[in-house]
Design a protein around this motif. Structure first.
Motif: not given
Length: 889
Positions: A122-132
């Protein structure tokens, strides 16, 4: 995968073979996935995606039985390996690619030793909006910490508390867990060079216990300990003789409680009569209760600190909220309870008149809204300085930054929140704050450079290698708060730990972590205080040893500005180190009678670690007298030990700051024998190793120091000098430039057959950076295939090892019901075309040592190469391979 299709799964093919290394199956040489499976994963995101978002790609493979062993490797479009996970004895491997560039990645799944299994990926693209958001950087201001003290080399402990009494003695307490019914109090009388438990029975008062604890002292020097006993009641205990004797009231407050805290009002005189002990409790039914008791007046007092009455009505808090340690301010005479209030810290404040113990009125004063809008990470904390200013510190769970706000009017108004953490502390948990001079506070926290949610990082219990991609450190910030213009406040930030103290997930779901395989090894917090000079003293857990046990360490500030406004200058212990005499009592604490007699043969005066040549470490330990080696009363042996931690390999192939040791042992007063070792952790299945006693799977409770190598040593009975020479290969093969951390000589009384060593003496800790020795000679051995066992059945093996002692072994013999997985390679020796590998591992639900000799006779090797394995269980299989190949270079 893409923003619109962020996850995918696939099924890998069935394998009945072994491929020891990924280099044996590049895609061009393995186009139809015969030796390995090659899954090509496209990360389809815009080139600017990671400038606008924070996250990465999680890749995981699973299979049914741990008798099979798949390894996971990931390569970018240029063929460079960017991640790997290759443990043994598990049913999964996982990696996390932080901010992966768009493109095609090869997920190479290697069947290290597989006898009929497929896998699921399995592979999951996990992200939250907003640049660090880049964090600021702060100067250290000269603040630095010395080598950390091993506060307890045997017992592990979570959420440790630290406290300094009127005489400068340092107290520490913490729980061992409700499953053990035990908690501890440690005490140092030498400024933190060494600590000793205040009870030989492993807790200061009678069980039950093992839950949340707190420890304080009053202006009489009397100690007050409280323990949460199974969420049922609170056991309060008082010692009037420096921790030797403890009186206990097992039900000091109403039943059904959770976290409790102490605060002390020492009144306005030096007498005991105007002292009050406050006990605040989070009632499970909802709300906080505040109780009080007169301070103890002496050993005959059965009320002070033991019998508590309600000091106020129940205090309402938000549902599910928690409250940090209660603080009493002797200037304004306010009692402060810092509680989580959703988007702010709710500072519940009560004014306490002199000698007032009941009828206290409390009011809710809200600190400013947190910049991220969510106060959390379990506890907020409060502090008061010498001028009566009050402060709160918290982590915002949206941006994971640490904030501080102060009030100069008893909590009525507050300064704008000030972010105190700077790069590289980008994700942070568990702040603790302590006050100093007017306007000065010290704040500590655990921080990592990796951005994300601490609860979603890989758990060591699920994937040891993946967890090490998230290293945590202890940070301290000293804030000189400008109440009129907070943004212009002075902030110094320093790292208090010399190496990472934790890897991976920090689970904050309480006991719910145990059901999710989450990592709550360190429990819920750690703490800081300052000594009379204003030097910071930090007690924390270090889980980076091979056992992932929460070992107890204390870091001491040695330079830079102190919290009381004066510069700190403390000598740093160096190699060789000296130690005072007459501090080796047996026992150190005893009810009614106090410390026992000093034991000269266990009383260190010096310790040293040197390198007589490239291949050897020499350990020297000197005791006050070696005229007799008779053990203390109640013991039948004595152990003298020098231990350290060094960057090495853990028992799942992961990075580990592994414990190594060199020692001597005398039984019944006889001449000593000499040994070295490291100890093996429990397997991922929870089978105990030989290095730590566990009470639940992989939950290390008592660290052990087994003899793994017999060494050459001597004891000069006239001078008391021990000298032990140890090959570097026996202690992890450290090389020139490597640092051995917290090197400490320790003496223990031992009872044969018992896992618990009674500590007698310990030297100050020092660091050693090696100046001699290299790694291995670049030799490498791989092997896979089959041979016949004594019954004519097929035995299968797969092995990869180099002379840096890195690698792993799998051996399966279905006809004998044997499935062996290695944990740690203790020795790898190459002699021409022959390799000899020794180490530890697990077989048939138990721990075992192994020795393998393999020979590369020809290429191809079928019918010519030889492989022999011997287990400490008695199993021996050897012969010429009937399938596969052995390669030694």
């Amino acid at each position: 995968m893409s923003q619109t299709s962020p996850s995918l799964t696939w099924n890998g093919p069935l394998y009945v073979m072994s491929t020891p290394v990924p280099e044996a199956c590049p895609p061009a040489a393995d186009p139809v996935n015969v030796r390995c499976d090659h899954f090509f994963l496209t990360v389809d995101v815009p080139a600017t995606f990671w400038t606008q978002n924070t996250g990465g790609v999680a890749i995981r493979i699973t299979w049914l039985s741990s008798d099979n062993d798949f390894d996971l490797y990931v390569y970018n479009s240029e063929g460079t390996q960017v991640a790997s996970s290759a443990a043994g004895g598990t049913t999964s491997e996982a990696v996390f690619l932080e901010f992966p560039a768009p493109g095609v990645y090869e997920v190479r799944v290697v069947p290290f030793l597989v006898l009929g299994s497929d896998y699921q990926g399995s592979a999951t693209l996990a992200f939250t909006p907003g640049a660090p958001v880049p964090n600021p950087t702060h100067p250290t201001g000269g603040i630095a910490f010395g080598p950390t003290t091993v506060a307890d080399p045997v017992r592990t402990e979570g959420e440790p508390m630290i406290h300094v009494d009127r005489d400068g003695n340092i107290w520490e307490s913490g729980p061992w867990g409700t499953s053990t019914q035990m908690s501890f109090v440690h005490r140092s009388t030498d400024g933190g060079d060494s600590f000793h438990p205040t009870s030989p029975a492993m807790r200061p008062d009678a069980p039950p216990g093992g839950g949340d604890t707190d420890i304080v002292t009053d202006d009489q020097g009397f100690a007050y300990f409280v323990d949460l006993e199974g969420l049922a009641n609170l056991g309060a205990a008082v010692s009037n003789d420096r921790g030797n004797t403890w009186k206990k009231n097992p039900i000091a407050a109403d039943p059904a409680q959770d976290r409790q805290w102490y605060a002390v009002d020492n009144g306005n005189t030096s007498a005991a009569s105007d002292n009050t002990i406050f006990l605040t409790v989070h009632e499970l039914a909802a709300g906080m209760e505040v109780y009080s008791s007169p301070g103890s007046t002496g050993s005959g007092d059965l009320t002070g600190g033991l019998v508590f009455t309600r000091a106020s009505g129940k205090l309402a808090i938000s549902p599910g909220a928690t409250c940090g340690q209660t603080k009493f301010d002797p200037v304004l005479r306010n009692l402060y309870l810092p509680c989580v209030g959703g988007d702010h810290v709710d500072v519940i404040t009560g004014h306490v008149d002199l000698l007032q113990r009941t009828g206290i009125s409390f009011f809710h004063h809200g600190a400013p809204t947190s910049p991220g809008g969510a106060v959390g990470d379990l506890f907020t904390t409060a502090a008061v300085d010498q001028a009566g200013n009050v402060y709160v510190a918290w982590v915002d769970t949206h941006d994971h930054n640490v904030y501080v706000s102060g009030s100069s009017d008893g909590g009525l108004t507050w300064t704008t929140p000030l972010q105190v953490n700077g790069d590289p502390a980008n994700t942070n948990v568990w702040p603790w704050i302590v006050g100093g001079a007017n306007g000065i506070v010290d704040v500590v926290w655990y921080g990592t450079s990796v951005r994300g949610d601490p609860g979603t990082f890989p758990s060591w219990f699920s994937d040891r290698a993946a967890a090490t991609t998230v290293p945590w450190h202890v940070y301290l910030a000293q804030i000189q708060l400008n109440f009129g213009a907070p943004a212009s406040s002075t902030i110094y930030q320093a790292r208090a730990t010399e190496h990472p103290m934790h890897f991976g997930q920090i689970c904050q779901e309480g006991i719910g972590c145990t059901t999710s395989n989450g990592d709550r090894s360190m429990a819920d917090f750690f703490s800081v205080t300052v000594d009379a000079r204003g030097a910071a003293l930090i007690v924390y857990d270090d889980t980076t040893n091979q056992h992932h046990g929460a070992s107890l360490f204390v870091a001491r500030q040695v330079s830079g500005p102190g919290a009381f406004g004066t510069a700190i200058s403390r000598p740093v212990p160096t190699n060789p180190v000296s130690d005072p005499t007459d501090d080796a009592q047996s026992p150190h604490y005893a009810p009614g009678v106090g410390p026992g007699a000093n034991v000269p043969s266990m009383d260190f005066t010096a310790a040293q670690l040197s390198q007589p040549n490239n291949g050897v470490l020499r350990v020297r330990m000197r005791v006050a007298s070696a005229a007799t080696l008779a053990p203390p009363t109640g013991a039948d042996g004595v152990v003298w030990l020098t231990r350290w931690q060094a960057r090495s390999i853990g028992d799942g192939g992961e990075t580990s700051y592994r414990i190594f040791y060199v020692g001597a042992r005398s039984v019944g007063g006889a001449d000593p024998t000499f040994f070295s070792g490291t100890g093996t952790s429990a397997s991922p299945k929870g089978v105990p190793g030989n290095g730590c006693v566990t009470n639940t799977p992989q939950n290390c409770k008592l660290i052990e120091y087994p003899t793994e190598h017999t060494e050459t040593g001597s004891l000069n009975r006239t001078t008391g000098n021990f000298v032990i020479d140890v090959p570097r290969a026996h202690v992890g093969l450290p090389k020139s430039g490597d640092t051995l951390y917290s090197v400490t000589a320790l003496s223990f009384a031992e009872v044969s057959g018992g896992p618990l060593l009674q500590d007698i003496d310990g030297t100050p800790a020092f660091d050693v950076t090696l100046t001699k020795g290299s790694g291995g000679g670049g030799h490498h051995g791989t092997g896979h295939g089959s041979e016949k066992d004594s019954s004519g059945g097929d035995a299968h093996f797969s092995i990869v090892a180099n002379d840096d002692q890195i690698g792993k072994v799998s051996f399966v013999d279905p006809s004998m019901g044997i499935a062996f997985e290695s944990s740690y390679l203790q020795s790898v020796v190459f002699d021409g075309s022959t390799a000899t590998i020794e180490g530890t591992g697990f077989v048939a639900g138990g721990f075992a040592g192994f020795r393998i000799v393999m020979q590369d006779v020809a290429n191809p090797g079928v019918g010519k190469d030889t492989f022999a394995i011997q287990l400490s269980t008695g199993l021996t299989v050897s012969g010429t391979i009937t399938e596969g190949d052995i390669e030694i270079s």
